[in-house]
Scaffold this motif. Structure first.
Motif, PDB file in Angstrom:
ATOM      1  N   THR A  77     -39.349 -30.501 -58.884  1.00 50.35           N
ATOM      2  CA  THR A  77     -37.859 -30.680 -59.283  1.00 50.35           C
ATOM      3  C   THR A  77     -37.353 -31.940 -58.664  1.00 50.35           C
ATOM      4  N   SER A  78     -36.722 -32.808 -59.386  1.00 51.14           N
ATOM      5  CA  SER A  78     -35.997 -33.833 -58.775  1.00 51.14           C
ATOM      6  C   SER A  78     -34.670 -33.462 -58.270  1.00 51.14           C
ATOM      7  N   GLN A  79     -34.333 -33.822 -57.010  1.00 48.03           N
ATOM      8  CA  GLN A  79     -33.103 -33.476 -56.541  1.00 48.03           C
ATOM      9  C   GLN A  79     -31.903 -34.391 -57.410  1.00 48.03           C
ATOM     10  N   THR A  80     -32.469 -35.346 -57.806  1.00 46.75           N
ATOM     11  CA  THR A  80     -31.344 -36.311 -58.634  1.00 46.75           C
ATOM     12  C   THR A  80     -31.120 -35.607 -59.971  1.00 46.75           C
ATOM     13  N   ASP A  81     -31.924 -35.022 -60.594  1.00 44.49           N
ATOM     14  CA  ASP A  81     -31.927 -34.367 -61.798  1.00 44.49           C
ATOM     15  C   ASP A  81     -31.232 -33.119 -61.547  1.00 44.49           C
ATOM     16  N   THR A  82     -31.487 -32.180 -60.682  1.00 42.63           N
ATOM     17  CA  THR A  82     -30.565 -31.259 -60.136  1.00 42.63           C
ATOM     18  C   THR A  82     -29.038 -31.376 -60.068  1.00 42.63           C
ATOM     19  N   ASP A  83     -29.053 -32.647 -59.293  1.00 42.14           N
ATOM     20  CA  ASP A  83     -27.504 -33.000 -58.988  1.00 42.14           C
ATOM     21  C   ASP A  83     -26.741 -33.593 -60.330  1.00 42.14           C
ATOM     22  N   LEU A  84     -27.441 -34.127 -60.988  1.00 41.33           N
ATOM     23  CA  LEU A  84     -26.808 -34.701 -62.363  1.00 41.33           C
ATOM     24  C   LEU A  84     -26.667 -33.398 -63.345  1.00 41.33           C
ATOM     25  N   THR A 134     -20.210 -20.824 -60.451  1.00 41.58           N
ATOM     26  CA  THR A 134     -20.443 -20.347 -59.055  1.00 41.58           C
ATOM     27  C   THR A 134     -22.223 -19.807 -59.049  1.00 41.58           C
ATOM     28  N   ASP A 135     -22.519 -19.923 -57.877  1.00 41.78           N
ATOM     29  CA  ASP A 135     -23.785 -19.429 -57.562  1.00 41.78           C
ATOM     30  C   ASP A 135     -24.927 -20.032 -58.614  1.00 41.78           C
ATOM     31  N   LEU A 136     -24.600 -21.400 -58.636  1.00 39.25           N
ATOM     32  CA  LEU A 136     -25.375 -22.036 -59.674  1.00 39.25           C
ATOM     33  C   LEU A 136     -26.928 -22.382 -59.242  1.00 39.25           C
ATOM     34  N   ARG A 137     -27.800 -22.013 -60.207  1.00 33.78           N
ATOM     35  CA  ARG A 137     -29.270 -22.516 -59.723  1.00 33.78           C
ATOM     36  C   ARG A 137     -29.812 -23.160 -60.876  1.00 33.78           C
ATOM     37  N   VAL A 138     -30.494 -24.347 -60.443  1.00 36.94           N
ATOM     38  CA  VAL A 138     -30.885 -25.036 -61.480  1.00 36.94           C
ATOM     39  C   VAL A 138     -32.609 -25.231 -61.121  1.00 36.94           C
ATOM     40  N   ASP A 161     -38.890 -32.911 -68.575  1.00 37.63           N
ATOM     41  CA  ASP A 161     -37.398 -33.068 -69.530  1.00 37.63           C
ATOM     42  C   ASP A 161     -36.866 -32.042 -69.878  1.00 37.63           C
ATOM     43  N   THR A 162     -36.855 -30.664 -69.243  1.00 34.96           N
ATOM     44  CA  THR A 162     -36.461 -29.275 -69.683  1.00 34.96           C
ATOM     45  C   THR A 162     -35.899 -28.817 -68.412  1.00 34.96           C
ATOM     46  N   ALA A 163     -34.807 -28.225 -68.639  1.00 35.83           N
ATOM     47  CA  ALA A 163     -34.179 -27.569 -67.175  1.00 35.83           C
ATOM     48  C   ALA A 163     -33.369 -26.323 -67.661  1.00 35.83           C
ATOM     49  N   VAL A 164     -33.455 -25.332 -66.788  1.00 38.73           N
ATOM     50  CA  VAL A 164     -32.541 -24.140 -66.801  1.00 38.73           C
ATOM     51  C   VAL A 164     -31.560 -23.986 -65.665  1.00 38.73           C
ATOM     52  N   ALA A 165     -30.278 -23.757 -66.332  1.00 41.51           N
ATOM     53  CA  ALA A 165     -29.325 -23.460 -65.200  1.00 41.51           C
ATOM     54  C   ALA A 165     -28.784 -22.186 -65.464  1.00 41.51           C
ATOM     55  N   ARG A 166     -28.667 -21.373 -64.196  1.00 44.47           N
ATOM     56  CA  ARG A 166     -28.097 -19.947 -64.282  1.00 44.47           C
ATOM     57  C   ARG A 166     -27.140 -19.995 -63.340  1.00 44.47           C
ATOM     58  N   TYR A 167     -25.861 -19.223 -63.847  1.00 43.25           N
ATOM     59  CA  TYR A 167     -24.671 -19.258 -62.903  1.00 43.25           C
ATOM     60  C   TYR A 167     -23.753 -18.247 -63.410  1.00 43.25           C
ATOM     61  N   VAL A 168     -22.740 -18.025 -62.292  1.00 50.05           N
ATOM     62  CA  VAL A 168     -21.818 -16.925 -62.860  1.00 50.05           C
ATOM     63  C   VAL A 168     -20.569 -17.887 -63.224  1.00 50.05           C
ATOM     64  N   LEU A 169     -19.891 -17.523 -64.402  1.00 45.18           N
ATOM     65  CA  LEU A 169     -18.981 -18.418 -64.632  1.00 45.18           C
ATOM     66  C   LEU A 169     -17.570 -17.358 -64.545  1.00 45.18           C
ATOM     67  N   VAL A 210     -24.147 -16.665 -66.947  1.00 46.42           N
ATOM     68  CA  VAL A 210     -24.425 -17.694 -67.949  1.00 46.42           C
ATOM     69  C   VAL A 210     -25.870 -18.399 -67.991  1.00 46.42           C
ATOM     70  N   THR A 211     -26.827 -18.725 -68.839  1.00 47.66           N
ATOM     71  CA  THR A 211     -27.919 -19.276 -68.860  1.00 47.66           C
ATOM     72  C   THR A 211     -27.754 -20.525 -69.916  1.00 47.66           C
ATOM     73  N   ASP A 212     -28.322 -21.712 -69.398  1.00 49.17           N
ATOM     74  CA  ASP A 212     -28.284 -22.997 -69.983  1.00 49.17           C
ATOM     75  C   ASP A 212     -29.376 -23.408 -70.020  1.00 49.17           C
ATOM     76  N   VAL A 213     -30.002 -23.833 -71.347  1.00 54.51           N
ATOM     77  CA  VAL A 213     -31.386 -24.610 -71.374  1.00 54.51           C
ATOM     78  C   VAL A 213     -30.875 -26.052 -71.691  1.00 54.51           C
ATOM     79  N   LEU A 214     -31.576 -26.947 -70.729  1.00 50.22           N
ATOM     80  CA  LEU A 214     -31.049 -28.433 -71.014  1.00 50.22           C
ATOM     81  C   LEU A 214     -32.407 -29.218 -71.280  1.00 50.22           C
ATOM     82  N   ARG A 215     -32.051 -30.151 -71.974  1.00 52.87           N
ATOM     83  CA  ARG A 215     -33.015 -31.345 -72.286  1.00 52.87           C
ATOM     84  C   ARG A 215     -32.473 -32.724 -71.800  1.00 52.87           C
TER      85      ARG A 215
END
Length: 130
Positions: free
Chosen positions: A2-9, A76-80, A85-93, A107-112
């Motif tokens: 995991t790239s910290q830069t990608d996580t931050d973005l 809140t409680d965001l985990r990435v 080129d694929t990512a998953v973000a899980r959090y409480v909205l 919430v679960t978001d799948v990103l590209r």
């Protein structure tokens, strides 16, 4: 790895998504969504399989004067996690209306990764309580 830069973005993008919603800035909100985004939320009328379907739903909702008004909308409680080129973000909205109880959704978001940055391909949100 995991790239910290990608996580931050991705974190910044999710924060901006909800800031754009609060500001009523659909164009900025949509800049975080892929054209083929699927949107599954507890309160929506079935799965919306493209941004065009999401647009049709929002247009109908807004024309009826039913666009939600919120004082706070925050992840809140965001985990990435990022894999190439694929990512998953899980959090409480957390949604706080000006005159009602606070709502929490999982919430679960799948990103590209796209040319414009990270975009949401799939968004799933389930209301878990107030």
């Amino acid at each position: 790895m995991t790239s910290q830069t990608d996580t931050d973005l991705i974190r910044a993008g999710i924060d901006d998504l909800y800031d754009a919603f609060l500001a009523g800035d659909r164009r900025r909100f949509d800049s975080h969504l892929h054209a083929d985004v699927t949107t599954w939320e507890s309160h929506l009328p079935g799965p919306l399989r493209t941004r065009a379907e999401l647009d049709a739903y929002r247009d109908q909702r807004d024309a009826a004067g039913a666009r939600p008004t919120l004082a706070v909308l925050a992840a809140t409680d965001l985990r990435v996690d990022v894999w190439d080129d694929t990512a998953v973000a899980r959090y409480v909205l957390v949604a706080v209306p000006p005159d009602g109880p606070t709502q929490h959704s999982r919430v679960t978001d799948v990103l590209r990764r796209a040319g414009s940055g990270w975009v949401i391909m799939h968004h799933h949100s389930e209301l878990v309580g107030t």
